[in-house]
Scaffold this active site. Structure first.
Site, mmCIF file in Angstrom:
data_model
loop_
_atom_site.group_PDB
_atom_site.id
_atom_site.type_symbol
_atom_site.label_atom_id
_atom_site.label_comp_id
_atom_site.label_asym_id
_atom_site.label_seq_id
_atom_site.Cartn_x
_atom_site.Cartn_y
_atom_site.Cartn_z
ATOM 1 N N ASN A 47 37.244 36.360 -93.026
ATOM 2 C CA ASN A 47 37.101 36.490 -94.471
ATOM 3 C C ASN A 47 36.397 37.778 -94.881
ATOM 4 O O ASN A 47 35.868 38.513 -94.056
ATOM 5 C CB ASN A 47 36.363 35.277 -95.030
ATOM 6 C CG ASN A 47 37.290 34.096 -95.183
ATOM 7 O OD1 ASN A 47 38.213 34.126 -95.985
ATOM 8 N ND2 ASN A 47 37.056 33.065 -94.396
ATOM 9 N N HIS A 69 19.559 49.425 -80.472
ATOM 10 C CA HIS A 69 18.723 50.456 -79.877
ATOM 11 C C HIS A 69 17.649 49.824 -79.001
ATOM 12 O O HIS A 69 17.168 48.728 -79.283
ATOM 13 C CB HIS A 69 18.050 51.311 -80.962
ATOM 14 C CG HIS A 69 19.017 52.120 -81.756
ATOM 15 N ND1 HIS A 69 19.476 53.348 -81.339
ATOM 16 C CD2 HIS A 69 19.635 51.869 -82.938
ATOM 17 C CE1 HIS A 69 20.325 53.814 -82.234
ATOM 18 N NE2 HIS A 69 20.438 52.938 -83.216
ATOM 19 N N LYS A 95 23.996 19.315 -82.496
ATOM 20 C CA LYS A 95 24.776 18.209 -81.942
ATOM 21 C C LYS A 95 26.009 18.773 -81.254
ATOM 22 O O LYS A 95 26.195 19.986 -81.214
ATOM 23 C CB LYS A 95 25.145 17.171 -82.997
ATOM 24 C CG LYS A 95 25.914 17.713 -84.193
ATOM 25 C CD LYS A 95 26.415 16.590 -85.090
ATOM 26 C CE LYS A 95 25.658 16.515 -86.380
ATOM 27 N NZ LYS A 95 26.238 15.593 -87.346
#
Length: 179
Positions: A66, A96, A161
């Protein structure tokens, strides 16, 4: 001289991203991806995203990415089949070394396996692998690997979960615009 070359490269990437954001037809976005060296699977929809480099990006079939997503493909990103990446998520492959006196760049590719769902505003750090069928909850920071079918969230992310089913019947609709 290296600084000038790098600045020219950044300008080219900026122009590429600007032009890509204006394309409303999928075949034109697919063509831009092809000339940029990205490997994009069938049925995949990429909205207005920000690429960080050319090449080093492989996306499978029936995947949706998206608007507002950052794809830092400087060290490589592999995204599997049937993946959903929501608005404004960021996938980084380069950073970095904060302990190096010259602040040298360090990084690794990111791998996102099949059937993964990444909700909005997720931050994925360099070198991470997200396992098959995993779900990343909104606003999560992913700094270490995520196992298959795990539902993770938070900062730092933790397993909440285990997912029970995959979205095997998802239909990809390629909108001209998204919000």
């Amino acid at each position: 001289m290296r600084g000038i070359k790098l600045q020219i490269f950044y300008i080219i990437i900026k122009l590429f991203n600007f032009c890509f954001s204006l394309l409303i037809f999928k075949f034109l976005r697919d063509f831009f991806c092809l000339i940029a060296g990205y490997k994009i699977g069938k049925g995949t929809s990429i909205q207005s995203v920000r690429f960080f480099s050319f090449g080093k990006l492989k996306i499978g079939n029936n995947t949706i990415i998206n608007s507002g997503v950052y794809l830092d493909n400087r060290r490589g990103i592999e995204i599997g089949n049937n993946v959903v990446i929501a608005h404004d998520s960021k996938i980084y492959t380069l950073g970095h070394d904060v302990n190096d006196s010259s602040f040298k760049t360090v990084g690794e590719k990111v791998v996102i396996q099949d059937f993964v769902i990444i909700f909005s505003n997720v931050l994925i750090m360099p070198g991470v692998t997200i396992g098959r069928g995993a779900v990343i909850l909104p606003g999560s920071v992913i700094a270490k690997d995520v196992g298959d079918m795990e539902i993770v969230g938070g900062n730092p992310s933790k397993v909440k979960k285990i997912r029970k089913n995959l979205h095997i019947n998802k239909k990809v609709v390629d909108f001209w615009f998204s919000i």
